[in-house]
Design an enzyme around this catalytic site. Structure first.
Site, PDB file in Angstrom:
ATOM      1  CG  ASN A 185      -2.148  -0.826   1.057  1.00 28.02           C
ATOM      2  OD1 ASN A 185      -2.636  -0.993  -0.054  1.00 28.02           O
ATOM      3  ND2 ASN A 185      -2.657  -1.361   2.156  1.00 28.02           N
ATOM      4  CG  ASP A 194      -8.368  -2.051  -2.764  1.00 27.70           C
ATOM      5  OD1 ASP A 194      -7.908  -2.332  -1.643  1.00 27.70           O
ATOM      6  OD2 ASP A 194      -9.196  -1.141  -2.959  1.00 27.70           O
ATOM      7  CD  GLU A 220      -2.808  -8.076   6.283  1.00 29.48           C
ATOM      8  OE1 GLU A 220      -3.570  -8.240   7.263  1.00 29.48           O
ATOM      9  OE2 GLU A 220      -1.616  -8.425   6.265  1.00 29.48           O
TER      10      GLU A 220
HETATM   11  P1  GH3 Z   1       2.881  -8.640   8.335  1.00 29.42           P
HETATM   12  O1  GH3 Z   1       3.820  -9.321   7.430  1.00 29.42           O
HETATM   13  O2  GH3 Z   1       3.355  -8.642   9.737  1.00 29.42           O
HETATM   14  O3  GH3 Z   1       1.509  -9.207   8.219  1.00 29.42           O
HETATM   15  O4  GH3 Z   1       2.825  -7.117   7.879  1.00 29.42           O
HETATM   16  P2  GH3 Z   1       1.634  -6.367   7.215  1.00 29.42           P
HETATM   17  O5  GH3 Z   1       2.131  -5.056   6.718  1.00 29.42           O
HETATM   18  O6  GH3 Z   1       0.982  -7.226   6.198  1.00 29.42           O
HETATM   19  O7  GH3 Z   1       0.614  -6.229   8.405  1.00 29.42           O
HETATM   20  P3  GH3 Z   1      -0.148  -5.010   9.017  1.00 29.42           P
HETATM   21  O8  GH3 Z   1      -1.236  -5.617   9.850  1.00 29.42           O
HETATM   22  O9  GH3 Z   1       0.772  -4.071   9.673  1.00 29.42           O
HETATM   23  O10 GH3 Z   1      -0.791  -4.235   7.802  1.00 29.42           O
HETATM   24  C1  GH3 Z   1      -1.872  -4.732   7.091  1.00 29.42           C
HETATM   25  C2  GH3 Z   1      -2.255  -3.689   6.095  1.00 29.42           C
HETATM   26  O11 GH3 Z   1      -3.309  -4.145   5.253  1.00 29.42           O
HETATM   27  C3  GH3 Z   1      -2.782  -2.437   6.752  1.00 29.42           C
HETATM   28  C4  GH3 Z   1      -4.024  -2.103   6.009  1.00 29.42           C
HETATM   29  O12 GH3 Z   1      -4.074  -0.767   5.584  1.00 29.42           O
HETATM   30  C5  GH3 Z   1      -3.991  -3.002   4.826  1.00 29.42           C
HETATM   31  N1  GH3 Z   1      -5.326  -3.377   4.365  1.00 29.42           N
HETATM   32  C6  GH3 Z   1      -6.306  -3.994   5.056  1.00 29.42           C
HETATM   33  N2  GH3 Z   1      -7.404  -4.145   4.285  1.00 29.42           N
HETATM   34  C7  GH3 Z   1      -7.121  -3.615   3.084  1.00 29.42           C
HETATM   35  C8  GH3 Z   1      -7.862  -3.458   1.861  1.00 29.42           C
HETATM   36  O13 GH3 Z   1      -9.026  -3.860   1.720  1.00 29.42           O
HETATM   37  N3  GH3 Z   1      -7.239  -2.863   0.813  1.00 29.42           N
HETATM   38  C9  GH3 Z   1      -5.954  -2.412   0.917  1.00 29.42           C
HETATM   39  N4  GH3 Z   1      -5.409  -1.836  -0.149  1.00 29.42           N
HETATM   40  N5  GH3 Z   1      -5.249  -2.528   2.054  1.00 29.42           N
HETATM   41  C10 GH3 Z   1      -5.802  -3.111   3.122  1.00 29.42           C
HETATM   42 MG    MG Z   2       0.057  -9.013   6.841  1.00 26.10          MG
HETATM   43 MG    MG Z   3      -2.799  -8.850   9.190  1.00 24.87          MG
END
Ligand code: GH3
Ligand code: MG
Ligand code: MG
Length: 325
Positions: A185, A194, A220
């Site tokens: 992102n 997305d 995610e």
């Molecule tokens: P890790 O390897 O520890 O899982 O790191 P990570 O960055 O994947 O985990 P973290 O939980 O810090 O971040 C998850 C991110 O996913 C933050 C959030 O903005 C993003 N996210 C969640 N839902 C959506 C979505 O529907 N669309 C998008 N583009 N991003 C999303």
């Molecule tokens: Mg993650």
């Molecule tokens: Mg997560």
């Protein structure tokens, strides 16, 4: 619009068919009640029917009653025609399930007008059914990926667990989480993020068996349920899913993005809460050990019963060591 017409009087039947055709309807005509009813009960049958009340075998009112009792998912609009014309007749026809009663000899213009009423009702009905279907889908699915949502996949977990218990079979629960997704992102923007999630969901689905389930558990994070799978099979499923994502970069808007998934695997025995907790523990370990890997968390019950010589360990000494920790 297709209309089913049934009348044992050939003159009347011919007249009806001719009129309906001249108004632009397509007709299917029957001269007896039995075959008319059979036709009305098949899926995709005409949803507008004009039936003579008095016919040998099945009469019109009989047909109306059966159709009403059987058809719950779609509506059949039924107009009865009959020489009967008292108020009692009218009430009987409506009570049996007819929508309208027209007395013979009928005025063509009146029939035409009543056909329009029927079509109006059917259009409303179709719109309503469509709205219900859409609402049901939206309430149980994630809009971005089209996968079952959290509520829905948890519901499936309870159902599959009950079934596994009933059938004395196993159930595997696998939790997957995209690695460093925040970076995707941050680097490429939310819209590309997305796209990546959609592709991850699609690859997951494609690498599962048809009777496995996958849902979007959180942002995610995905939950996979694999009926009949024990720990070893579940770990293979986890690896298959992991490779389906890690092997080929995800390309969107001309950008190729390397995406990996960490997975936590567990299997019955255990309540749904215990299974989710263990899958989460395993996922946490996969993250901690460096991501892009599948970790297994065994039920404490299995550990004591099968001691340290399960097939999983014979095949994979690394997993064995992990289990001892
Ligand atoms: P890790 O390897 O520890 O899982 O790191 P990570 O960055 O994947 O985990 P973290 O939980 O810090 O971040 C998850 C991110 O996913 C933050 C959030 O903005 C993003 N996210 C969640 N839902 C959506 C979505 O529907 N669309 C998008 N583009 N991003 C999303
Ligand atoms: Mg993650
Ligand atoms: Mg997560």
């Amino acid at each position: 619009v297709r209309v089913l017409v049934a009348d044992d009087d050939p003159v009347c039947l011919t007249l009806l068919v001719r009129l309906l055709k001249s108004w632009g309807y397509t007709t299917i005509a029957f001269s007896d009640g039995e075959s008319a009813l059979r036709e009305l009960l098949v899926p995709g049958a005409p949803d507008l029917a004009i039936l003579d009340w008095v016919m040998p075998g099945r009469d019109g009112i009989d047909i109306a009653r059966v159709v009403r009792a059987q058809h719950k998912d779609s509506y059949r609009y039924i107009i009865l025609i009959s020489a009967k014309d008292t108020q009692a007749d009218y009430l009987e026809a409506l009570a049996a399930g007819a929508d309208d009663l027209l007395t013979k000899p009928f005025d063509p213009q009146e029939l035409k007008a009543r056909m329009h009423v029927g079509q109006r009702i059917l259009t409303l009905q179709a719109g309503l059914l469509h709205a219900i279907e859409t609402t049901r889908f939206q309430a149980t699915h994630d809009l971005l990926t089209g996968l079952p949502n959290r509520l829905s996949i948890l519901d499936t977990l309870d159902r599959e667990l009950a079934r596994a218990q009933r059938e004395h079979s196993q159930l595997a629960v696998i939790m997957g989480d995209v690695d460093h997704f925040k970076q995707v992102n941050d680097t490429h923007g939310h819209l590309i993020g997305d796209d990546v999630l959609r592709e991850v969901a699609s690859r997951m689905q494609q690498s599962l068996r048809t009777y496995d389930h996958v849902g979007r558990f959180g942002g995610e994070e995905f939950l996979i349920l694999a009926p009949t799978a024990g720990l070893e099979a579940a770990r293979e499923i986890g690896e298959r899913v992991r490779l389906a994502i890690a092997r080929t970069p995800i390309t969107t808007e001309g950008i190729a993005i390397n995406v990996t998934l960490s997975l936590g695997v567990t299997a019955t025995p255990g309540s749904s809460g215990e299974l989710l907790r263990r899958a989460d523990v395993a996922l946490y370990r996969a993250k901690h050990e460096g991501r892009n890997r599948t970790c297994v968390e065994v039920s404490p019950l299995v550990q004591t019963h099968e001691s340290l010589r399960s097939p999983l360990e014979e095949r994979d000494p690394v997993a064995a060591r992990r289990r001892v920790v």
